[in-house]
Scaffold this active site. Structure first.
Site, PDB file in Angstrom:
ATOM      1  N   TYR A 125      16.919  38.598  23.389  1.00  0.00           N
ATOM      2  CA  TYR A 125      15.959  39.531  23.975  1.00  0.00           C
ATOM      3  C   TYR A 125      15.683  40.683  23.004  1.00  0.00           C
ATOM      4  O   TYR A 125      16.610  41.214  22.380  1.00  0.00           O
ATOM      5  CB  TYR A 125      16.490  40.105  25.284  1.00  0.00           C
ATOM      6  CG  TYR A 125      16.733  39.080  26.361  1.00  0.00           C
ATOM      7  CD1 TYR A 125      16.168  37.804  26.284  1.00  0.00           C
ATOM      8  CD2 TYR A 125      17.530  39.370  27.466  1.00  0.00           C
ATOM      9  CE1 TYR A 125      16.390  36.870  27.274  1.00  0.00           C
ATOM     10  CE2 TYR A 125      17.757  38.438  28.465  1.00  0.00           C
ATOM     11  CZ  TYR A 125      17.190  37.179  28.359  1.00  0.00           C
ATOM     12  OH  TYR A 125      17.409  36.260  29.344  1.00  0.00           O
TER      13      TYR A 125
ATOM     14  N   GLU B 107      23.896  49.156  50.596  1.00  0.00           N
ATOM     15  CA  GLU B 107      22.540  48.727  50.935  1.00  0.00           C
ATOM     16  C   GLU B 107      21.599  49.875  51.285  1.00  0.00           C
ATOM     17  O   GLU B 107      20.381  49.672  51.366  1.00  0.00           O
ATOM     18  CB  GLU B 107      22.585  47.712  52.082  1.00  0.00           C
ATOM     19  CG  GLU B 107      23.200  46.392  51.664  1.00  0.00           C
ATOM     20  CD  GLU B 107      23.293  45.402  52.810  1.00  0.00           C
ATOM     21  OE1 GLU B 107      23.446  45.838  53.977  1.00  0.00           O
ATOM     22  OE2 GLU B 107      23.218  44.184  52.540  1.00  0.00           O
TER      23      GLU B 107
END
Length: 436
Positions: A336, A412
């Protein structure tokens, strides 16, 4: 590309001064975001419990596709093997914003005690392994699904289009296969949809829950692999002069190539690292072997330096080996590139981040030597990539299990922040372009 960057630079002030206009729309978005939050958590838990490795995200793709089609979008599947792409056409003319989430999980056996923990297993490199969303890509997908729902509900008000990119194989394609962002572009993704800018986010355990970290310019390093086969001539360990010792040559190569960064590369420009992870040679204490295998990684934040390191690594290894009568075959596998945040786009996005997360919850973070294939998208068009903290309050991010750990845990409550940020970045960018 240069024309695009000039236009973006000229429009950055428009972006910054038009945030208040966009935030008038955010009142509508806020209520929709609150309504979407339980669904985002539900989607995340389903995805977490049903992880799939790169280029094998078949059920994940079906799950995403069903949601996008229910929103009335144009959906394209099978992109770069398992990728899903959807175009939301706004009710008014304007630019196209690309929002990206990666879908793949890792060959990691989960050790987190949660009701929706992954029990999945699959074959990887010939072995049975556990599968886990140990890098948080399940949250990325769920948050982008949430942004898709909110923005689709506002489509008549949108002054532009939104390209939702659900990308496979960010962690790398299986051996012998292509995949990820690079393959999506190779197949013509951007040529077909022509997005103007791209936004992406990544959850991280290194920041407290709800905190956003960003950086202008180089954010994440390039990641490249090198392999060196040092070949000598086998002989008895008691008579090293009877052969050519590849072990001593390999040792000198390991040490010699450390000077690439410390003495041969201008590190005032950007930092770099050359690291060895594998040294393999020999089978017995008194036998000097024929060959030694070296394997390592190069991390760097400047694309010109990257090529210079490649060139100097090859020359250094070959000449050190030659000096002792051995040979060195050097192979460099480009991975990358550097993930670079467009400076103008970054500067304009700061107020959006603060509106989404709160002024005190937005910070500049150091460069990250990890790599990310969002870099391929950001090399094509102006891009902005940022990190979202998921470590619960009361837990030290410095010691929390890191991404890729079997104990990686996501608070969350961060999902609402991430969904809001993606949504508002889109609305604010549209508003900035209307003012030109």
């Amino acid at each position: 590309m240069k024309k695009t960057l000039i236009a973006l630079s000229l429009s950055s002030l428009a972006f910054a001064t038009s945030i208040s206009t966009a935030h008038a729309q955010s009142g509508d978005a806020d209520q929709r975001l609150v309504q979407a939050e339980p669904k985002v958590i539900e989607w995340r838990r389903h995805l977490h419990q049903n992880p799939e490795l790169g280029n094998r995200e078949f059920e994940t793709a079906k799950y995403i596709t069903a949601h996008l089609k229910s929103l009335g979008m144009e959906v394209e599947t099978g992109v770069a093997h398992t990728g899903v792409v959807a175009l939301l056409k706004g009710g008014k003319p304007g630019p196209t914003v690309a929002l990206r989430a990666d879908m793949d999980a890792l060959p990691v056996t989960e050790q987190v005690d949660i009701p929706f923990a992954s029990k999945a297993k699959t074959e990887y490199n010939g072995e049975q392994v556990g599968v886990m969303h140990a890098c948080g890509h399940d949250t990325h997908v769920a948050m982008l699904m949430g942004a898709a729902q909110v923005l689709s509900d506002m489509r008549d008000e949108l002054a532009g289009n939104v390209l939702f990119i659900f990308q496979p194989a960010e962690e790398g394609a299986p051996d012998g296969e292509e995949g990820g962002a690079e393959l999506m572009l190779k197949e013509g993704l951007f040529k077909k949809y022509k997005p103007d800018v791209a936004f992406g986010q990544h959850v991280t355990s290194s920041l407290p829950v709800g905190v956003i970290g960003y950086r202008s310019g180089p954010l994440m390093a390039s990641s490249d692999e090198f392999r060196i086969n040092v070949k000598g001539r086998q002989t008895h360990g008691s008579r090293p002069w009877g052969g050519v010792d590849p072990i001593t040559a390999a040792a000198q190569i390991v040490m010699g190539t450390q000077t690439l960064v410390s003495r041969q590369i201008d590190i005032t420009k950007e930092p770099a690292v050359v690291s060895y992870g594998v040294i393999d040679g020999g089978v017995r204490n008194n036998i000097i072997p024929d060959s030694v295998y070296l394997n390592g990684t190069i991390r760097n934040f400047d694309m010109d330096n990257r090529q210079e390191i490649f060139k100097r690594l090859k020359v250094t290894a070959e000449k050190i080996a030659e000096s002792s009568g051995a040979t060195a075959e050097v192979e460099i596998l480009e991975g990358y590139p550097v993930t670079v945040n467009n400076p103008e786009l970054t500067a304009a996005a700061i107020s959006t981040l603060k509106a989404a997360a709160g002024d005190k919850n937005v910070m500049v973070i150091p460069k990250i030597t990890g790599a990310e294939d969002f870099s391929f998208f950001a090399n094509e068009i102006p891009g902005f990539y940022y990190f979202l903290g998921v470590t619960p309050k009361g837990t030290n991010p410095a010691t929390a299990p890191s991404n890729h750990s079997p104990r990686f845990y996501v608070d969350e409550s961060a999902l609402a922040v991430g969904t809001r940020t993606l949504t508002q970045l889109t609305l604010d960018y549209f508003a900035s372009q209307k003012k030109q």
